[in-house]
Design a protein around this motif. Structure first.
Motif, mmCIF file in Angstrom:
data_model
loop_
_atom_site.group_PDB
_atom_site.id
_atom_site.type_symbol
_atom_site.label_atom_id
_atom_site.label_comp_id
_atom_site.label_asym_id
_atom_site.label_seq_id
_atom_site.Cartn_x
_atom_site.Cartn_y
_atom_site.Cartn_z
ATOM 1 N N TYR A 1 -6.373 -4.518 0.975
ATOM 2 C CA TYR A 1 -5.133 -3.795 1.361
ATOM 3 C C TYR A 1 -4.884 -4.003 2.808
ATOM 4 O O TYR A 1 -5.770 -3.801 3.566
ATOM 5 C CB TYR A 1 -5.162 -2.461 1.039
ATOM 6 C CG TYR A 1 -5.322 -2.055 -0.451
ATOM 7 C CD1 TYR A 1 -4.330 -2.323 -1.551
ATOM 8 C CD2 TYR A 1 -6.646 -1.748 -0.880
ATOM 9 C CE1 TYR A 1 -4.269 -2.059 -2.857
ATOM 10 C CE2 TYR A 1 -6.947 -1.660 -2.270
ATOM 11 C CZ TYR A 1 -5.864 -1.744 -3.396
ATOM 12 O OH TYR A 1 -6.107 -1.596 -4.467
ATOM 13 N N ASN B 1 -3.892 3.132 3.151
ATOM 14 C CA ASN B 1 -3.264 1.733 3.669
ATOM 15 C C ASN B 1 -2.986 2.029 5.261
ATOM 16 O O ASN B 1 -2.687 1.260 6.133
ATOM 17 C CB ASN B 1 -2.108 1.445 2.977
ATOM 18 C CG ASN B 1 -2.537 0.849 1.556
ATOM 19 O OD1 ASN B 1 -3.712 0.609 1.296
ATOM 20 N ND2 ASN B 1 -1.549 0.607 0.930
ATOM 21 N N THR B 2 -3.148 3.242 6.011
ATOM 22 C CA THR B 2 -2.930 3.493 7.172
ATOM 23 C C THR B 2 -4.299 3.066 8.214
ATOM 24 O O THR B 2 -5.324 3.115 7.512
ATOM 25 C CB THR B 2 -2.471 4.761 7.668
ATOM 26 O OG1 THR B 2 -3.389 5.714 7.240
ATOM 27 C CG2 THR B 2 -1.000 5.310 6.933
ATOM 28 N N THR C 1 5.432 3.282 9.096
ATOM 29 C CA THR C 1 5.765 2.612 7.933
ATOM 30 C C THR C 1 6.433 3.226 6.837
ATOM 31 O O THR C 1 7.323 2.705 6.245
ATOM 32 C CB THR C 1 4.837 1.782 7.528
ATOM 33 O OG1 THR C 1 4.101 0.686 8.731
ATOM 34 C CG2 THR C 1 5.252 0.645 6.554
ATOM 35 N N TYR C 2 6.006 4.622 6.474
ATOM 36 C CA TYR C 2 6.285 5.530 5.527
ATOM 37 C C TYR C 2 7.430 6.221 5.782
ATOM 38 O O TYR C 2 7.963 7.000 4.971
ATOM 39 C CB TYR C 2 5.265 6.010 5.028
ATOM 40 C CG TYR C 2 3.829 4.938 4.328
ATOM 41 C CD1 TYR C 2 4.358 3.992 3.453
ATOM 42 C CD2 TYR C 2 2.773 5.078 5.119
ATOM 43 C CE1 TYR C 2 3.259 3.216 3.332
ATOM 44 C CE2 TYR C 2 1.737 4.006 4.716
ATOM 45 C CZ TYR C 2 2.034 3.006 3.774
ATOM 46 O OH TYR C 2 1.128 2.247 3.578
ATOM 47 N N GLN D 1 -0.743 5.156 0.238
ATOM 48 C CA GLN D 1 -0.153 5.082 1.598
ATOM 49 C C GLN D 1 -1.239 5.611 2.610
ATOM 50 O O GLN D 1 -1.362 5.061 3.732
ATOM 51 C CB GLN D 1 1.170 5.796 1.651
ATOM 52 C CG GLN D 1 2.231 5.125 0.799
ATOM 53 C CD GLN D 1 3.466 6.052 0.589
ATOM 54 O OE1 GLN D 1 3.325 7.357 0.403
ATOM 55 N NE2 GLN D 1 4.699 5.399 0.921
ATOM 56 N N LEU E 1 3.863 11.642 0.132
ATOM 57 C CA LEU E 1 3.052 10.475 0.567
ATOM 58 C C LEU E 1 2.033 10.466 -0.545
ATOM 59 O O LEU E 1 1.495 11.346 -0.979
ATOM 60 C CB LEU E 1 2.497 10.941 1.785
ATOM 61 C CG LEU E 1 1.894 9.867 2.611
ATOM 62 C CD1 LEU E 1 3.098 8.925 2.950
ATOM 63 C CD2 LEU E 1 1.390 10.441 3.719
ATOM 64 N N THR E 2 1.862 9.141 -0.844
ATOM 65 C CA THR E 2 0.772 8.808 -1.913
ATOM 66 C C THR E 2 -0.542 8.687 -1.351
ATOM 67 O O THR E 2 -0.690 8.267 -0.042
ATOM 68 C CB THR E 2 1.057 7.483 -2.735
ATOM 69 O OG1 THR E 2 1.139 6.566 -2.065
ATOM 70 C CG2 THR E 2 2.523 7.807 -3.512
ATOM 71 N N ARG F 1 -5.651 6.179 -5.859
ATOM 72 C CA ARG F 1 -4.222 5.451 -5.047
ATOM 73 C C ARG F 1 -3.029 6.095 -5.645
ATOM 74 O O ARG F 1 -1.958 5.988 -4.761
ATOM 75 C CB ARG F 1 -4.420 4.311 -4.852
ATOM 76 C CG ARG F 1 -5.850 3.754 -4.252
ATOM 77 C CD ARG F 1 -5.860 2.062 -4.101
ATOM 78 N NE ARG F 1 -4.993 1.546 -3.395
ATOM 79 C CZ ARG F 1 -5.031 1.599 -1.869
ATOM 80 N NH1 ARG F 1 -5.937 2.029 -1.301
ATOM 81 N NH2 ARG F 1 -3.927 0.950 -1.251
#
Length: 117
Positions: free
Chosen positions: A19, A46-47, A26-27, A43, A39-40, A92
Motif C-alpha cells: 500500500y 496508509n498514512t 489526502t483524506y 486510511q 476515517l477508515t 482495513r
C-alpha cells in the motif's frame, strides 16, 4: 543468512499486499477538514507513521476530553496507539473509531477496569 531464510523472506515480502503511504491531508475535504468519525482503518494504515501518530494523539485527546480526563500516561498511550494501528492494519474495512473501541475494551477487560455510566 541461509538460502531458505532468504527465500522465506522473499516469499513473505511478495505475498504481503503493498500500500502506498500518503499524507494525512489526502483524506481531507476541499476545505481541509477530515471527518474523524468516518476515517477508515485503511486510511490510517496508509498514512505516514508521523501522521498516524499525530492522528491517534488527536483521538486520544478527543476521547479524554469527552470523559473529562485531563491526564495522560505516555507509555500506555503509545502502547494503545500501536495496538490501534495493528488492529487497523488487520481490519482495513473498519472505521478508526471502531478500532479504538475494540482496543480500549480489550485493554479495560485485561486490566479489570470498570467504566462508570
Amino acid at each position: 543468512m541461509g538460502k531458505s531464510s532468504i527465500l522465506c523472506c522473499a516469499v513473505i515480502a511478495l505475498a504481503a499486499p503493498a500500500y502506498a503511504q500518503v499524507e494525512l491531508k489526502t483524506y481531507a475535504d476541499r476545505d481541509g477538514y477530515i471527518d474523524v468519525q468516518k476515517l477508515t482503518c485503511a486510511q490510517l494504515a496508509n498514512t505516514f507513521q508521523e501522521d498516524a501518530d499525530y492522528l491517534t494523539a488527536w483521538y486520544s485527546g478527543w476521547y479524554n476530553g469527552l470523559a473529562k480526563k485531563h491526564m495522560m500516561e505516555v507509555n500506555r498511550a503509545k502502547a494503545l496507539e500501536h495496538e490501534v494501528i495493528v488492529h487497523c492494519k488487520a481490519n482495513r474495512d473498519k472505521k478508526v473509531i471502531e478500532a479504538i473501541d475494540v482496543v480500549f475494551k480489550a485493554y479495560r477487560a485485561e486490566k479489570g477496569i470498570k467504566i462508570k455510566q
